[in-house]
Write an enzyme that holds these catalytic residues in place. Structure first.
Site, PDB file in Angstrom:
ATOM      1  N   ASP A   1      -4.601  -4.511   6.316  1.00 17.91           N
ATOM      2  CA  ASP A   1      -4.978  -5.426   5.242  1.00 17.91           C
ATOM      3  C   ASP A   1      -3.847  -6.429   5.022  1.00 17.91           C
ATOM      4  O   ASP A   1      -2.683  -6.059   4.920  1.00 17.91           O
ATOM      5  CB  ASP A   1      -5.256  -4.636   3.954  1.00 17.91           C
ATOM      6  CG  ASP A   1      -5.991  -5.463   2.915  1.00 17.91           C
ATOM      7  OD1 ASP A   1      -6.499  -6.545   3.261  1.00 17.91           O
ATOM      8  OD2 ASP A   1      -6.070  -5.022   1.755  1.00 17.91           O
TER       9      ASP A   1
ATOM     10  N   SER B   1       0.859  -1.179   0.000  1.00 16.16           N
ATOM     11  CA  SER B   1       0.000   0.000   0.000  1.00 16.16           C
ATOM     12  C   SER B   1       0.895   1.230   0.000  1.00 16.16           C
ATOM     13  O   SER B   1       1.827   1.311  -0.793  1.00 16.16           O
ATOM     14  CB  SER B   1      -0.949  -0.037   1.212  1.00 16.16           C
ATOM     15  OG  SER B   1      -1.915   0.988   1.131  1.00 16.16           O
TER      16      SER B   1
ATOM     17  N   HIS C   1      -2.573  -1.385  -3.374  1.00 15.07           N
ATOM     18  CA  HIS C   1      -3.688  -0.436  -3.190  1.00 15.07           C
ATOM     19  C   HIS C   1      -3.407   0.782  -4.067  1.00 15.07           C
ATOM     20  O   HIS C   1      -2.448   1.523  -3.823  1.00 15.07           O
ATOM     21  CB  HIS C   1      -3.792   0.001  -1.727  1.00 15.07           C
ATOM     22  CG  HIS C   1      -4.225  -1.081  -0.797  1.00 15.07           C
ATOM     23  ND1 HIS C   1      -4.037  -1.011   0.570  1.00 15.07           N
ATOM     24  CD2 HIS C   1      -4.850  -2.262  -1.023  1.00 15.07           C
ATOM     25  CE1 HIS C   1      -4.527  -2.092   1.146  1.00 15.07           C
ATOM     26  NE2 HIS C   1      -5.027  -2.872   0.195  1.00 15.07           N
TER      27      HIS C   1
END
EC number: 3.1.1.61
Length: 341
Positions: free
Chosen positions: A278, A158, A185
């Protein structure tokens, strides 16, 4: 496309009650992220921001007093406590109970939520970072028979992740006997530019994970943002018509779950720099399937929350910098081949 963010955690003392709750929660359109007993609950999951609601059903007993207090203290998400009375499916009270649970679920956590904003990425900085070295395969792998498809490594990233992933991939030789799925992401409109930037200096093949694309040794498939993917028996990618669960696309937890279910002990993961948690739930499934999980070292991250969360969950076997991970992967592949022989 809107991302479904309907993840629910269930805590109940017996498999029967867990099954009963899972059935009624799933009927209401929610995804079950965790379904476990109080004794087996990984407490770090209580702070996982992708789980929007906890459903807790415990018998009225003093033995759960401390546990309930800990749940209340550790999670900021709403908690739906059961009343200890779950009627059987053939009981005349069952429809009324099911309706009441559905109404409470909808009240505590409405089914659809707008997707969270993807982190911004400086792709120009990636392009201007040339490779200064590249590792070679260990001698034991250079002349070894190459499998049709080696272990699968899922790269989860991310905020700050692209720089780390690029540094990792740039060091790997083209003949590395492993396949990669890169889940970042990112806004879907930036995906093509990300593929070009990550693939600019690496000797590996970096391509979009299009419908029908094949996993292969030395290939990095960049996972789509808006479509869940599954896998064919001959290692092809199947796009699903639905999006990912969780607030971001692609969801690392969801992807790792799908990979672990299909590839079992051949599934492995590296959790790179990023905010949030996540990947920590999915990494636990990779471990349960017999796979290996690494995460980026805290001091080498732009944002260490994501790899730290996986580590806090007890799923991480080892941590290091992107450069250390590239070197270790080649040693791991040599050891893995020897162990499998």
């Amino acid at each position: 496309m809107k991302t479904k963010h309907n993840r629910v955690g269930i805590i109940a003392p017996t498999p029967l009650i867990q099954h009963q709750l899972q059935s009624v929660v799933a009927e209401a359109g929610y995804e079950i992220a965790v379904n476990t007993s109080p004794e087996r609950l990984n407490k770090s999951f209580l702070t996982n921001e992708t789980i929007r609601l906890w459903v807790v059903e415990l018998e009225e007993s003093e033995q759960w007093t401390g546990f309930v207090q800990e749940i209340l203290e550790r999670t900021e998400m709403p908690i739906l406590f059961g009343d200890g009375n779950i009627p059987g499916k053939n009981d005349e009270d069952y429809p009324r109970w099911r309706r009441r649970i559905h109404e409470k679920l909808a009240s505590f956590a409405p089914v659809v939520e707008e997707a969270a904003s993807a982190p911004e990425i400086n792709l120009d900085a990636l392009i201007s970072s040339p490779v200064t070295q590249r590792y070679e395969l260990p001698e034991s792998l250079k002349h070894a028979p190459c499998p049709n498809l080696g272990p699968i490594w899922v790269l989860c990233a991310s905020l700050g992740g692209p720089q780390a992933v690029k540094a990792f991939l740039d060091l790997l030789p083209s003949d590395v006997p492993a396949a990669f799925l890169y889940a970042q992401h990112i806004d879907a409109g930036c995906l093509d530019a990300l593929v070009q930037s990550i693939g600019r200096h690496t000797s590996l093949s970096v391509v979009n994970g299009e419908h029908g694309a094949q996993l292969a040794n030395g290939r990095v498939l960049v996972v789509p943002v808006d479509n869940e993917i599954r896998f064919t028996e001959n290692h092809g990618i199947l796009w699903q018509s639905n999006g990912w669960s969780g607030p971001y696309g692609p969801s690392h937890d969801h992807l790792l779950k799908n990979v672990a279910e299909h590839y079992g002990s051949q599934s492995n993961a590296i959790v790179f720099s990023g905010m949030g948690s996540d990947g920590s739930l999915g990494a636990s499934l990779v471990k349960e399937s017999g796979g290996t999980v690494w995460s980026q070292s805290t001091d080498s991250c732009v944002q260490s929350s994501m790899p730290d969360s996986a580590d806090d969950a007890g799923t991480v076997d080892w941590r290091g910098t992107p450069e250390q991970m590239a070197e270790k992967l080649l040693r791991w592949l040599a050891e893995h081949r020897h162990a499998a022989a």
